[in-house]
Design a protein around this motif. Structure first.
Motif, PDB file in Angstrom:
ATOM      1  N   LEU A  87      -3.920  -5.934  -3.214  1.00  0.00           N
ATOM      2  CA  LEU A  87      -5.154  -5.272  -2.800  1.00  0.00           C
ATOM      3  C   LEU A  87      -5.733  -5.912  -1.545  1.00  0.00           C
ATOM      4  CD1 LEU A  87      -7.366  -3.111  -3.977  1.00  0.00           C
ATOM      5  CD2 LEU A  87      -8.693  -5.195  -4.101  1.00  0.00           C
ATOM      6  N   SER A  88      -5.998  -7.211  -1.614  1.00  0.00           N
ATOM      7  CA  SER A  88      -6.731  -7.852  -0.523  1.00  0.00           C
ATOM      8  C   SER A  88      -5.838  -8.312   0.619  1.00  0.00           C
ATOM      9  CB  SER A  88      -7.512  -9.052  -1.057  1.00  0.00           C
ATOM     10  OG  SER A  88      -6.605 -10.034  -1.533  1.00  0.00           O
TER      11      SER A  88
ATOM     12  N   PHE B  96      -8.472  -2.698  -7.948  1.00  0.00           N
ATOM     13  CA  PHE B  96      -7.240  -1.919  -7.847  1.00  0.00           C
ATOM     14  C   PHE B  96      -7.230  -0.822  -8.911  1.00  0.00           C
ATOM     15  CE2 PHE B  96      -2.902  -1.168  -9.366  1.00  0.00           C
ATOM     16  CZ  PHE B  96      -2.275  -0.765  -8.199  1.00  0.00           C
ATOM     17  N   HIS B  97      -7.605  -1.182 -10.158  1.00  0.00           N
ATOM     18  CA  HIS B  97      -7.621  -0.215 -11.251  1.00  0.00           C
ATOM     19  C   HIS B  97      -8.711   0.846 -11.065  1.00  0.00           C
ATOM     20  CE1 HIS B  97      -4.415  -2.012 -13.389  1.00  0.00           C
ATOM     21  NE2 HIS B  97      -5.041  -3.170 -13.603  1.00  0.00           N
ATOM     22  N   GLN B  98      -9.762   0.486 -10.306  1.00  0.00           N
ATOM     23  CA  GLN B  98     -10.818   1.460  -9.982  1.00  0.00           C
ATOM     24  C   GLN B  98     -10.416   2.348  -8.803  1.00  0.00           C
ATOM     25  OE1 GLN B  98     -14.744  -0.371  -9.506  1.00  0.00           O
ATOM     26  NE2 GLN B  98     -13.978  -2.079 -10.731  1.00  0.00           N
TER      27      GLN B  98
ATOM     28  N   ASN C 275     -10.189   1.353  -2.166  1.00  0.00           N
ATOM     29  CA  ASN C 275      -9.349   1.177  -0.987  1.00  0.00           C
ATOM     30  C   ASN C 275      -9.732  -0.123  -0.298  1.00  0.00           C
ATOM     31  OD1 ASN C 275      -7.866   1.441   1.368  1.00  0.00           O
ATOM     32  ND2 ASN C 275      -8.231   3.639   1.506  1.00  0.00           N
ATOM     33  N   ALA C 276      -8.751  -0.953   0.017  1.00  0.00           N
ATOM     34  CA  ALA C 276      -9.019  -2.252   0.642  1.00  0.00           C
ATOM     35  C   ALA C 276      -9.648  -2.082   2.018  1.00  0.00           C
ATOM     36  CB  ALA C 276      -7.731  -3.052   0.760  1.00  0.00           C
ATOM     37  N   ARG C 277      -9.417  -0.929   2.656  1.00  0.00           N
ATOM     38  CA  ARG C 277      -9.996  -0.687   3.987  1.00  0.00           C
ATOM     39  C   ARG C 277     -11.501  -0.471   3.923  1.00  0.00           C
ATOM     40  NH1 ARG C 277      -5.718   3.816   5.636  1.00  0.00           N
ATOM     41  NH2 ARG C 277      -5.557   3.866   3.380  1.00  0.00           N
TER      42      ARG C 277
END
Length: 151
Positions: free
Chosen positions: A6-7, A38-40, A43-45
């Motif tokens: 994710l990050s 991630f499970h939610q 978006n990392a952006r």
């Protein structure tokens, strides 16, 4: 070293969490926070603290980008079709009084020409019969004359 899915941060040995999905893909996360996001389906952006966001928003860029220089168009003085460059320059440097006088003379000349043309047209036009003259409004409201047919 692993990298967080994710990050994008580094995950050192014996740290982080692993998630294996139903299709047997493994996801590595730095912490429970990243796993939860991630499970939610975050978006990392869109998360301001991630390196991906910072890169997209151009945060923390140490070098200033030098502005690209634009080329300026070079102006040339050229003659126009029908007038030489000397004639154009002479017109530009003319005094306003002289220019005004020339303009007034040209206007009077044009008026004279128009008068002459109007007089010529008047002379050549055939004379119309002088019947009942009606203006637009009278002509509209006047009843149409119908010729009587005898029975």
């Amino acid at each position: 070293l692993e990298i967080c899915n994710l990050s994008g941060y580094k995950i050192y040995p014996s740290h982080g969490r692993t998630f294996v999905s139903r299709d047997s893909k493994t996801y590595r996360f730095l912490s429970s926070k990243t796993e939860s996001l991630f499970h939610q389906k975050k978006n990392a952006r869109d998360l301001a603290w991630t390196p991906i966001f910072r890169k997209l928003q151009r945060k923390g860029v140490s070098e200033e980008v030098v502005k690209k220089r634009t080329r300026r168009a070079v102006k040339y003085n050229r003659a126009v079709v029908g007038a030489s460059w000397d004639a154009i320059n002479a017109r530009r440097t003319e005094k306003p009084e002289i220019r005004a006088a020339a303009r007034a003379e040209a206007v009077s000349k044009a008026k004279e020409q128009r008068k002459d043309e109007a007089a010529k047209r008047k002379a050549t036009r055939p004379s119309a019969p002088q019947g009942d003259k009606l203006n637009k409004h009278q002509a509209r409201s006047a009843p149409a004359k119908v010729s009587r047919s005898g029975r």
